[in-house]
Design a protein around this motif. Structure first.
Motif, PDB file in Angstrom:
ATOM      1  N   GLY A   1     -15.575  28.371  49.585  1.00 15.45           N
ATOM      2  CA  GLY A   1     -15.687  27.404  50.728  1.00 15.45           C
ATOM      3  C   GLY A   1     -16.152  26.136  50.072  1.00 15.45           C
ATOM      4  N   THR A   2     -17.280  26.451  49.195  1.00 12.98           N
ATOM      5  CA  THR A   2     -17.783  25.083  48.430  1.00 12.98           C
ATOM      6  C   THR A   2     -16.706  24.490  47.948  1.00 12.98           C
ATOM      7  OG1 THR A   2     -19.828  26.311  48.140  1.00 12.98           O
ATOM      8  CG2 THR A   2     -19.347  24.123  46.849  1.00 12.98           C
ATOM      9  N   ALA A   3     -15.550  24.980  47.134  1.00 15.17           N
ATOM     10  CA  ALA A   3     -14.521  24.303  46.609  1.00 15.17           C
ATOM     11  C   ALA A   3     -13.797  23.369  47.581  1.00 15.17           C
ATOM     12  CB  ALA A   3     -13.586  25.151  45.975  1.00 15.17           C
ATOM     13  N   ALA A   4     -13.560  24.211  48.855  1.00 17.45           N
ATOM     14  CA  ALA A   4     -12.671  23.600  49.853  1.00 17.45           C
ATOM     15  C   ALA A   4     -13.628  22.459  50.429  1.00 17.45           C
ATOM     16  CB  ALA A   4     -12.281  24.459  50.939  1.00 17.45           C
ATOM     17  N   ALA A   5     -14.597  22.518  50.860  1.00 17.52           N
ATOM     18  CA  ALA A   5     -15.705  21.455  51.256  1.00 17.52           C
ATOM     19  C   ALA A   5     -15.721  20.397  50.199  1.00 17.52           C
ATOM     20  CB  ALA A   5     -16.973  22.044  51.439  1.00 17.52           C
ATOM     21  N   GLY A   6     -15.857  20.749  49.151  1.00 21.31           N
ATOM     22  CA  GLY A   6     -15.791  19.679  47.907  1.00 21.31           C
ATOM     23  C   GLY A   6     -14.526  18.784  48.240  1.00 21.31           C
ATOM     24  N   ILE A   7     -13.378  19.210  48.307  1.00 16.97           N
ATOM     25  CA  ILE A   7     -12.072  18.381  48.485  1.00 16.97           C
ATOM     26  C   ILE A   7     -12.425  17.578  49.669  1.00 16.97           C
ATOM     27  CG2 ILE A   7      -9.776  18.595  48.662  1.00 16.97           C
ATOM     28  CD1 ILE A   7      -9.670  20.934  46.677  1.00 16.97           C
ATOM     29  N   LEU A   8     -12.838  18.261  50.822  1.00  9.47           N
ATOM     30  CA  LEU A   8     -12.879  17.406  52.198  1.00  9.47           C
ATOM     31  C   LEU A   8     -13.658  16.368  52.170  1.00  9.47           C
ATOM     32  CD1 LEU A   8     -12.233  17.562  55.230  1.00  9.47           C
ATOM     33  CD2 LEU A   8     -14.670  18.652  55.120  1.00  9.47           C
ATOM     34  N   LEU A   9     -14.939  16.492  51.493  1.00 13.80           N
ATOM     35  CA  LEU A   9     -16.069  15.487  51.304  1.00 13.80           C
ATOM     36  C   LEU A   9     -15.334  14.353  50.367  1.00 13.80           C
ATOM     37  CD1 LEU A   9     -19.031  17.379  51.262  1.00 13.80           C
ATOM     38  CD2 LEU A   9     -18.132  15.994  52.972  1.00 13.80           C
ATOM     39  N   ALA A  10     -14.593  14.830  49.229  1.00 13.08           N
ATOM     40  CA  ALA A  10     -14.058  13.819  48.200  1.00 13.08           C
ATOM     41  C   ALA A  10     -12.906  12.982  49.029  1.00 13.08           C
ATOM     42  CB  ALA A  10     -13.551  14.547  47.086  1.00 13.08           C
ATOM     43  N   ALA A  11     -12.125  13.807  49.663  1.00 14.32           N
ATOM     44  CA  ALA A  11     -11.168  12.930  50.805  1.00 14.32           C
ATOM     45  C   ALA A  11     -11.696  11.947  51.405  1.00 14.32           C
ATOM     46  CB  ALA A  11     -10.377  14.036  51.306  1.00 14.32           C
ATOM     47  N   LEU A  12     -12.677  12.222  52.084  1.00 16.73           N
ATOM     48  CA  LEU A  12     -13.549  11.202  52.930  1.00 16.73           C
ATOM     49  C   LEU A  12     -13.869  10.172  52.079  1.00 16.73           C
ATOM     50  CD1 LEU A  12     -16.021  13.137  55.312  1.00 16.73           C
ATOM     51  CD2 LEU A  12     -14.506  11.249  56.055  1.00 16.73           C
ATOM     52  N   GLU A  13     -14.551  10.324  50.852  1.00 17.07           N
ATOM     53  CA  GLU A  13     -14.760   9.052  49.956  1.00 17.07           C
ATOM     54  C   GLU A  13     -13.519   8.334  49.150  1.00 17.07           C
ATOM     55  OE1 GLU A  13     -17.204  10.937  47.167  1.00 17.07           O
ATOM     56  OE2 GLU A  13     -18.925  11.095  48.611  1.00 17.07           O
ATOM     57  N   THR A  14     -12.348   9.012  48.786  1.00 21.69           N
ATOM     58  CA  THR A  14     -11.457   8.172  48.428  1.00 21.69           C
ATOM     59  C   THR A  14     -10.659   7.522  49.563  1.00 21.69           C
ATOM     60  OG1 THR A  14     -10.224  10.264  48.386  1.00 21.69           O
ATOM     61  CG2 THR A  14     -10.873   9.539  46.225  1.00 21.69           C
TER      62      THR A  14
ATOM     63  N   GLU B   1     -19.010   2.217  53.121  1.00 22.15           N
ATOM     64  CA  GLU B   1     -20.050   3.262  53.388  1.00 22.15           C
ATOM     65  C   GLU B   1     -19.882   4.180  54.572  1.00 22.15           C
ATOM     66  OE1 GLU B   1     -20.640   0.367  52.499  1.00 22.15           O
ATOM     67  OE2 GLU B   1     -21.302   0.756  50.351  1.00 22.15           O
ATOM     68  N   ILE B   2     -18.800   3.834  55.450  1.00 17.70           N
ATOM     69  CA  ILE B   2     -18.313   4.773  56.415  1.00 17.70           C
ATOM     70  C   ILE B   2     -18.412   6.067  55.965  1.00 17.70           C
ATOM     71  CG2 ILE B   2     -15.914   4.565  56.194  1.00 17.70           C
ATOM     72  CD1 ILE B   2     -17.830   4.491  59.573  1.00 17.70           C
ATOM     73  N   ALA B   3     -18.037   6.471  54.660  1.00 17.10           N
ATOM     74  CA  ALA B   3     -17.989   7.899  54.346  1.00 17.10           C
ATOM     75  C   ALA B   3     -19.296   8.504  54.376  1.00 17.10           C
ATOM     76  CB  ALA B   3     -17.147   7.897  52.931  1.00 17.10           C
ATOM     77  N   SER B   4     -20.217   7.802  53.876  1.00 20.23           N
ATOM     78  CA  SER B   4     -21.443   8.653  53.842  1.00 20.23           C
ATOM     79  C   SER B   4     -22.262   8.716  55.287  1.00 20.23           C
ATOM     80  CB  SER B   4     -22.461   7.638  52.720  1.00 20.23           C
ATOM     81  OG  SER B   4     -22.141   6.378  52.742  1.00 20.23           O
ATOM     82  N   VAL B   5     -21.817   7.883  56.020  1.00 20.38           N
ATOM     83  CA  VAL B   5     -22.230   8.049  57.339  1.00 20.38           C
ATOM     84  C   VAL B   5     -21.758   9.225  58.010  1.00 20.38           C
ATOM     85  CG1 VAL B   5     -22.625   6.994  59.566  1.00 20.38           C
ATOM     86  CG2 VAL B   5     -22.818   5.624  57.852  1.00 20.38           C
ATOM     87  N   ILE B   6     -20.435   9.424  57.875  1.00 22.72           N
ATOM     88  CA  ILE B   6     -19.622  10.558  58.539  1.00 22.72           C
ATOM     89  C   ILE B   6     -20.190  11.980  57.637  1.00 22.72           C
ATOM     90  CG2 ILE B   6     -17.269  11.571  58.695  1.00 22.72           C
ATOM     91  CD1 ILE B   6     -16.171   9.084  59.004  1.00 22.72           C
ATOM     92  N   GLN B   7     -20.419  11.756  56.443  1.00 19.51           N
ATOM     93  CA  GLN B   7     -20.918  12.852  55.621  1.00 19.51           C
ATOM     94  C   GLN B   7     -22.358  13.354  56.051  1.00 19.51           C
ATOM     95  OE1 GLN B   7     -20.701  11.805  51.648  1.00 19.51           O
ATOM     96  NE2 GLN B   7     -18.576  12.361  51.402  1.00 19.51           N
ATOM     97  N   ALA B   8     -23.034  12.458  56.294  1.00 17.86           N
ATOM     98  CA  ALA B   8     -24.326  12.935  56.545  1.00 17.86           C
ATOM     99  C   ALA B   8     -24.834  13.549  58.176  1.00 17.86           C
ATOM    100  CB  ALA B   8     -25.340  11.420  56.505  1.00 17.86           C
ATOM    101  N   VAL B   9     -23.913  12.869  59.043  1.00 16.93           N
ATOM    102  CA  VAL B   9     -23.747  13.289  60.392  1.00 16.93           C
ATOM    103  C   VAL B   9     -23.449  14.889  60.184  1.00 16.93           C
ATOM    104  CG1 VAL B   9     -23.092  13.070  62.735  1.00 16.93           C
ATOM    105  CG2 VAL B   9     -23.865  11.020  61.521  1.00 16.93           C
ATOM    106  N   LEU B  10     -22.303  15.076  59.659  1.00 21.77           N
ATOM    107  CA  LEU B  10     -21.583  16.160  59.274  1.00 21.77           C
ATOM    108  C   LEU B  10     -22.655  17.252  58.986  1.00 21.77           C
ATOM    109  CD1 LEU B  10     -18.183  16.237  57.625  1.00 21.77           C
ATOM    110  CD2 LEU B  10     -19.651  17.960  57.268  1.00 21.77           C
ATOM    111  N   ILE B  11     -23.268  16.919  57.942  1.00 22.90           N
ATOM    112  CA  ILE B  11     -24.379  17.830  57.453  1.00 22.90           C
ATOM    113  C   ILE B  11     -25.418  17.980  58.178  1.00 22.90           C
ATOM    114  CG2 ILE B  11     -26.006  18.251  55.488  1.00 22.90           C
ATOM    115  CD1 ILE B  11     -22.828  18.570  54.933  1.00 22.90           C
ATOM    116  N   LEU B  12     -25.657  17.073  59.085  1.00 24.19           N
ATOM    117  CA  LEU B  12     -26.978  17.197  60.065  1.00 24.19           C
ATOM    118  C   LEU B  12     -26.402  18.387  61.063  1.00 24.19           C
ATOM    119  CD1 LEU B  12     -29.530  15.754  60.466  1.00 24.19           C
ATOM    120  CD2 LEU B  12     -28.402  14.037  62.123  1.00 24.19           C
ATOM    121  N   PHE B  13     -25.273  18.235  61.534  1.00 24.61           N
ATOM    122  CA  PHE B  13     -25.082  19.132  62.616  1.00 24.61           C
ATOM    123  C   PHE B  13     -24.475  20.514  62.097  1.00 24.61           C
ATOM    124  CE2 PHE B  13     -25.292  15.591  65.105  1.00 24.61           C
ATOM    125  CZ  PHE B  13     -25.880  15.947  66.028  1.00 24.61           C
TER     126      PHE B  13
END
Lengths: 354, 307
Positions: free
Chosen positions: A292-305, A319-331
């Motif tokens: 799952g970590t590998a899949a999530a890693g690809i997802l988060l990398a996709a957000l960044e690229t 920086e929109i990517a970091s906002v989305i990522q942070a909210v995602l983790i928060l929830f």
């Protein structure tokens, strides 16, 4: 029952992703851009073509390796927040090994990979040892050691091992000989053999946690430390080993970046993209499951690229990517779907205590 | 050596220590109600940024500080809601909030000021320095204590206020009780949830002030991630001081001294990389010498401790 559990396990990160995208949409709306257009650019930038897709996988490579390391430590019940320092030290050790070790290319390559793993692992184990021997809180020591590691690596490449050949006065080591480079998987694309290492590591870690006796000890220690102690599992030993592997994987993440992408250690090149923190987020998102970590890693990398594509083609900053990522983790940290439901039920039957 | 250790070093220590002290006091309040707040770093960062925004758009320092406090209090409301009502692991929430703060401030920096990296406005005024009326004339003490921003004096004043509040008032005892044993406090009919909310919001207020001092106190500027681990150092200061206001002050002073010293050492032939390491190395060393088991239990209650 099992399918229901699985559905809950998947529903949860999916819901978090939705909340994250919603928060992103809000941010885009505040900036005054079109939400749909921006998200279309985000998708195109991440998966729009084979070239962009390989870019995403390239970026995911260090994130996956770091995420796996953090996941193992999490599984054993430890917060390893020191991935950044471990990665940087791994990278600089690998670069120096590849530069100064005599011998044929493949020997250097293997030695550099080993050096990177060991440097990260030993830096991590130091924090583990401080905890085991002197009861220094691991959460804090690993964090503070990030700053020390980054500054030390910075010193190495600004003073003794600085590249003096070029005209630019960049803080970096000389270029590594191309016989030591990790091969590219497709010509003209950035994706390199480090990705295969990351995927292999994910599978190995999955098998190890699931079916080895060490993996069993890690899981028991993480779930219930008192039971682990009762069952004769030696906490310190398991902790030091998991910290070694955890930090080693982070070191390896830095190593493959040096040997596969940059071919030298450049000061700040690994810390600026925030690989370490994205790796940590991948772990949190996947609830420490290696695959799952590998899949999530690809997802988060996709957000960044994808966000890079957004920045190229719209007014919305990267920086929109970091906002989305942070909210995602928060929830994802909120067990909201489930706990809401549980709490309501509890209230009905016998009030609430906690 | 004399160049290194003079009175102005102690003066800058006091200045450097203020953001750390304010945040650590906030963290201590959270710790006292049983919440381990790892999000201090993010809270200070939001404070630092919103203080600059407030100053830029209102031109008034007072409004800037109020705006910073308001933003951070709103942000910590999020922390409170998610940890208290949605029962998420506070360590994970804290870490996520740090991410969010970094992302939001950088995002806003780009959209509001259209700059990358840092925003600096030479026309913008920083916090005024106050020369103490009588104390300022006393030779040694005056050099150290005089000429700081109002927030500096406020921070040290708050140490006394908090100490009295926690250990001398009924409401303070209630707060301590909530952290000591949540269920027991609840069974006595105390409004534990309200207490926890209160502590977190006051922590937000203090972190807002800490951020304002950071960005407006010395040079009026904001740069990405300018907190540089101060929130975590505040966390350590809080643990070393065992969430006791005076203890927290002592620990913060130690780190402020190291911070000031590390800047001073750059004038010597020591590589800057090593001088910059000093606060972090000293923090770990301090944990080593002043370690105590009580904070471990605290961290464990949060589920994020190492044991």
């Amino acid at each position: 029952m099992r399918t229901k559990e699985l559905a809950f396990a998947l529903l949860h990160p999916l819901l978090a992703v939705c909340v994250g995208l919603l928060a992103g949409a809000l941010a885009i709306w505040v900036v005054g851009a079109s939400v749909i257009e921006t998200y279309a650019e985000l998708w195109k930038g991440a998966f729009g073509s084979f070239y962009f897709f390989t870019n995403t996988l390239t970026r995911a490579t260090p994130i996956i390796l770091i995420g796996l390391g953090v996941a193992l430590a999490f599984r054993a019940g430890f917060f390893n927040l020191g991935a950044e320092g471990q990665m940087v030290l791994g990278a600089v050790s690998a670069a120096l090994t590849a530069l100064y070790l005599p011998g044929p290319g493949w020997v250097k390559l293997i030695a550099a990979l080993l050096a990177g793993f060991l440097a990260g692992g030993l830096w991590s184990i130091l924090a583990g040892w401080l905890d085991a021997a002197f009861r220094l809180n691991l959460l804090i020591t690993t964090l503070l050691m990030n700053y020390i590691a980054a500054l030390f690596a910075g010193y190495l490449v600004t003073e003794p091992f600085k590249d003096t050949s070029g005209s630019a006065a960049m803080a970096q080591t000389p270029m590594i000989d191309n016989t030591v480079w990790l091969p590219k998987l497709f010509s003209g694309m950035s994706l390199h053999a480090g990705f295969l290492i990351a995927v292999t590591a994910a599978i190995l870690l999955y098998l190890m946690i699931r079916s080895s006796s060490f993996g069993y000890e890690v899981r028991v220690l993480g779930y219930n430390p008192s039971f682990a102690a009762y069952g004769g599992i030696r906490r310190t030993r398991v902790m030091l080993w998991s910290m070694l592997i955890s930090g080693g994987l982070a070191g390896l993440a830095g190593t493959v970046e040096v040997l596969g992408m940059q071919y030298r250690y450049i000061d700040g090149a690994l810390t600026a993209p925030g690989y370490a923190w994205t790796g940590l987020m991948a772990t949190l998102l996947a609830n420490s499951h290696p695959l799952g970590t590998a899949a999530a890693g690809i997802l988060l990398a996709a957000l960044e690229t994808g966000a890079m594509g957004v920045e190229r083609n719209t007014e919305v900053p990267l920086e929109i990517a970091s906002v989305i990522q942070a909210v995602l983790i928060l929830f994802v940290s909120v067990k909201f779907s489930y706990s809401f439901w549980k709490r309501k039920k509890g209230r009905g039957s016998h009030g609430t205590t906690a | 050596m004399e160049q290194l250790l003079d009175l102005s070093l102690l003066n800058s220590t006091i200045r450097m220590v203020t953001p750390i002290l304010l945040a650590a006091l906030g963290g201590a309040l959270c710790a006292r109600v049983g919440l381990f707040n790892v999000g201090l770093e993010g809270l200070i960062l939001i404070g630092a940024f919103s203080a600059i925004v407030g100053n830029h758009f209102t031109g008034s320092l007072l409004l800037a500080i109020l705006f910073a406090v308001l933003c951070v209090v709103l942000f910590s409301l999020l922390f409170a809601y998610i940890t208290i009502d949605l029962k998420a692991n506070e360590i994970v929430v804290g870490i996520a909030l740090n991410f969010l703060a970094t992302g939001l401030t950088t995002f806003a920096l780009r959209t509001i000021f259209d700059v990358k990296g840092a925003f600096y406005d030479k026309n913008m005024e920083g916090l005024p320095s106050i020369d103490l009326p009588i104390m300022g004339d006393v030779p040694v003490v005056g050099t150290i204590l005089s000429g700081h921003s109002p927030l500096v004096y406020l921070a040290f004043g708050l140490v006394f206020v908090l100490h009295i509040y926690l250990f001398k008032t009924v409401s303070g005892f209630r707060l301590l009780a909530a952290g000591e044993n949540l269920t027991a406090a609840k069974s006595l009919g105390m409004k534990v949830r309200r207490t926890q909310y209160g502590a977190i919001l006051v922590c937000g207020l203090l972190c807002g002030l800490a951020g304002a001092q950071l960005s407006l106190g010395q040079v009026t500027m904001f740069s990405e991630g300018m907190t540089a681990g101060r929130g975590f150092i505040a966390l350590v200061a809080m643990m070393l001081g065992q969430s006791n206001p005076f203890g927290v002050m002592g620990a913060s002073l130690l780190f402020g001294f190291m911070d000031a010293l590390s800047i001073r050492l750059q004038g010597f032939s020591i590589p800057t990389h090593f001088t910059l390491m000093l606060p972090y190395v000293m923090t770990i060393a301090a944990m080593f010498f002043f370690r105590d088991k009580s904070y471990l239990q605290l961290a464990q209650r949060g589920g994020g401790g190492s044991r």
